[in-house]
Design an enzyme around this catalytic site. Structure first.
Site, PDB file in Angstrom:
ATOM      1  N   HIS A 122      23.767  40.060 -82.530  1.00  0.00           N
ATOM      2  CA  HIS A 122      24.975  39.519 -81.913  1.00  0.00           C
ATOM      3  C   HIS A 122      26.099  40.532 -81.900  1.00  0.00           C
ATOM      4  O   HIS A 122      26.135  41.455 -82.708  1.00  0.00           O
ATOM      5  CB  HIS A 122      25.442  38.238 -82.615  1.00  0.00           C
ATOM      6  CG  HIS A 122      25.787  38.391 -84.065  1.00  0.00           C
ATOM      7  ND1 HIS A 122      24.841  38.356 -85.063  1.00  0.00           N
ATOM      8  CD2 HIS A 122      26.966  38.573 -84.688  1.00  0.00           C
ATOM      9  CE1 HIS A 122      25.441  38.509 -86.242  1.00  0.00           C
ATOM     10  NE2 HIS A 122      26.737  38.655 -86.038  1.00  0.00           N
ATOM     11  N   GLU A 168      32.197  29.659 -86.049  1.00  0.00           N
ATOM     12  CA  GLU A 168      31.600  30.539 -85.056  1.00  0.00           C
ATOM     13  C   GLU A 168      30.830  29.750 -84.015  1.00  0.00           C
ATOM     14  O   GLU A 168      30.307  28.675 -84.290  1.00  0.00           O
ATOM     15  CB  GLU A 168      30.671  31.561 -85.725  1.00  0.00           C
ATOM     16  CG  GLU A 168      29.493  30.931 -86.448  1.00  0.00           C
ATOM     17  CD  GLU A 168      28.494  31.967 -86.947  1.00  0.00           C
ATOM     18  OE1 GLU A 168      28.891  32.841 -87.725  1.00  0.00           O
ATOM     19  OE2 GLU A 168      27.316  31.893 -86.557  1.00  0.00           O
ATOM     20  N   GLN A 192      28.914  36.215 -80.300  1.00  0.00           N
ATOM     21  CA  GLN A 192      29.391  35.320 -81.359  1.00  0.00           C
ATOM     22  C   GLN A 192      30.917  35.301 -81.304  1.00  0.00           C
ATOM     23  O   GLN A 192      31.559  36.311 -81.562  1.00  0.00           O
ATOM     24  CB  GLN A 192      28.910  35.850 -82.718  1.00  0.00           C
ATOM     25  CG  GLN A 192      29.333  35.000 -83.907  1.00  0.00           C
ATOM     26  CD  GLN A 192      28.958  35.670 -85.222  1.00  0.00           C
ATOM     27  OE1 GLN A 192      29.457  36.740 -85.536  1.00  0.00           O
ATOM     28  NE2 GLN A 192      28.051  35.060 -85.960  1.00  0.00           N
ATOM     29  N   HIS A 229      32.599  42.769 -85.142  1.00  0.00           N
ATOM     30  CA  HIS A 229      31.453  43.467 -85.728  1.00  0.00           C
ATOM     31  C   HIS A 229      30.239  43.381 -84.823  1.00  0.00           C
ATOM     32  O   HIS A 229      30.224  42.603 -83.873  1.00  0.00           O
ATOM     33  CB  HIS A 229      31.120  42.944 -87.133  1.00  0.00           C
ATOM     34  CG  HIS A 229      30.628  41.524 -87.190  1.00  0.00           C
ATOM     35  ND1 HIS A 229      31.473  40.442 -87.307  1.00  0.00           N
ATOM     36  CD2 HIS A 229      29.368  41.004 -87.155  1.00  0.00           C
ATOM     37  CE1 HIS A 229      30.761  39.321 -87.361  1.00  0.00           C
ATOM     38  NE2 HIS A 229      29.466  39.625 -87.260  1.00  0.00           N
ATOM     39  N   GLU A 235      26.718  44.203 -89.417  1.00  0.00           N
ATOM     40  CA  GLU A 235      26.033  43.132 -90.141  1.00  0.00           C
ATOM     41  C   GLU A 235      24.537  43.298 -89.940  1.00  0.00           C
ATOM     42  O   GLU A 235      24.062  43.414 -88.805  1.00  0.00           O
ATOM     43  CB  GLU A 235      26.486  41.768 -89.607  1.00  0.00           C
ATOM     44  CG  GLU A 235      25.831  40.586 -90.317  1.00  0.00           C
ATOM     45  CD  GLU A 235      26.294  39.241 -89.736  1.00  0.00           C
ATOM     46  OE1 GLU A 235      27.101  39.238 -88.793  1.00  0.00           O
ATOM     47  OE2 GLU A 235      25.831  38.214 -90.245  1.00  0.00           O
TER      48      GLU A 235
HETATM   49 CO    CO Z   1      28.039  38.145 -87.573  1.00  0.00          CO
END
Ligand code: CO
Length: 137
Positions: free
Chosen positions: A12, A48, A59, A83, A133
């Site tokens: 994502h 989210e 996301q 991120h 992540e």
């Molecule tokens: Co994330």
């Protein structure tokens, strides 16, 4: 000896927004994206929404309290790219590879993420400015 490849997919791209419903509406109208999953992650102080794009997700993230990291991000940087989540087969092995490469881990051990995933965050300092992540499904 070469390093093994740990990333199998972009899981994502996470975007911090102040108005989650407004952002979902915009992504729906402008890009035809549908919400596949929505979750309140109490521990991280975020709500989210995951919008499917091929095999990956956009996301959309919004803070649920003033002291959450995403709230601090919005205060200092404003809305935008927060991120990138990379899918990995084995989060623990990916953590070790980051450590060996001199990266800075936020999570030294894997922990539960949303959707029942196992995740670890890698600090942007040491990763050329991007919060990363690692996502194991
Ligand atoms: Co994330």
């Amino acid at each position: 000896m070469g390093s093994p490849i740990h990333l199998t997919e972009i899981d994502h791209v996470a975007i911090a927004v102040r108005d989650l419903d407004g952002a979902i509406e915009y992504y729906s109208q402008a890009f035809g994206c549908q919400v596949e999953h929505r979750e309140l992650v109490e521990k991280d102080g975020v709500e989210e929404a995951l919008l499917k794009v091929a095999d990956s997700y956009v996301q959309l993230l919004t803070p649920t309290r003033d002291d959450s990291p995403v709230a601090r991000f919005l205060d200092s940087k404003g809305e935008g790219l927060h991120h990138v989540g990379y899918r990995v087969d084995n989060c623990q092995e990916a953590i070790e590879a980051v450590r060996e490469a001199g990266g800075r881990l936020i999570d030294e051990v894997p922990r539960p993420g949303s959707r029942g995933t196992t995740i670890a965050f890698v600090h942007p300092k040491g990763s050329f400015g991007t919060l990363i992540e690692l996502v194991q499904e």
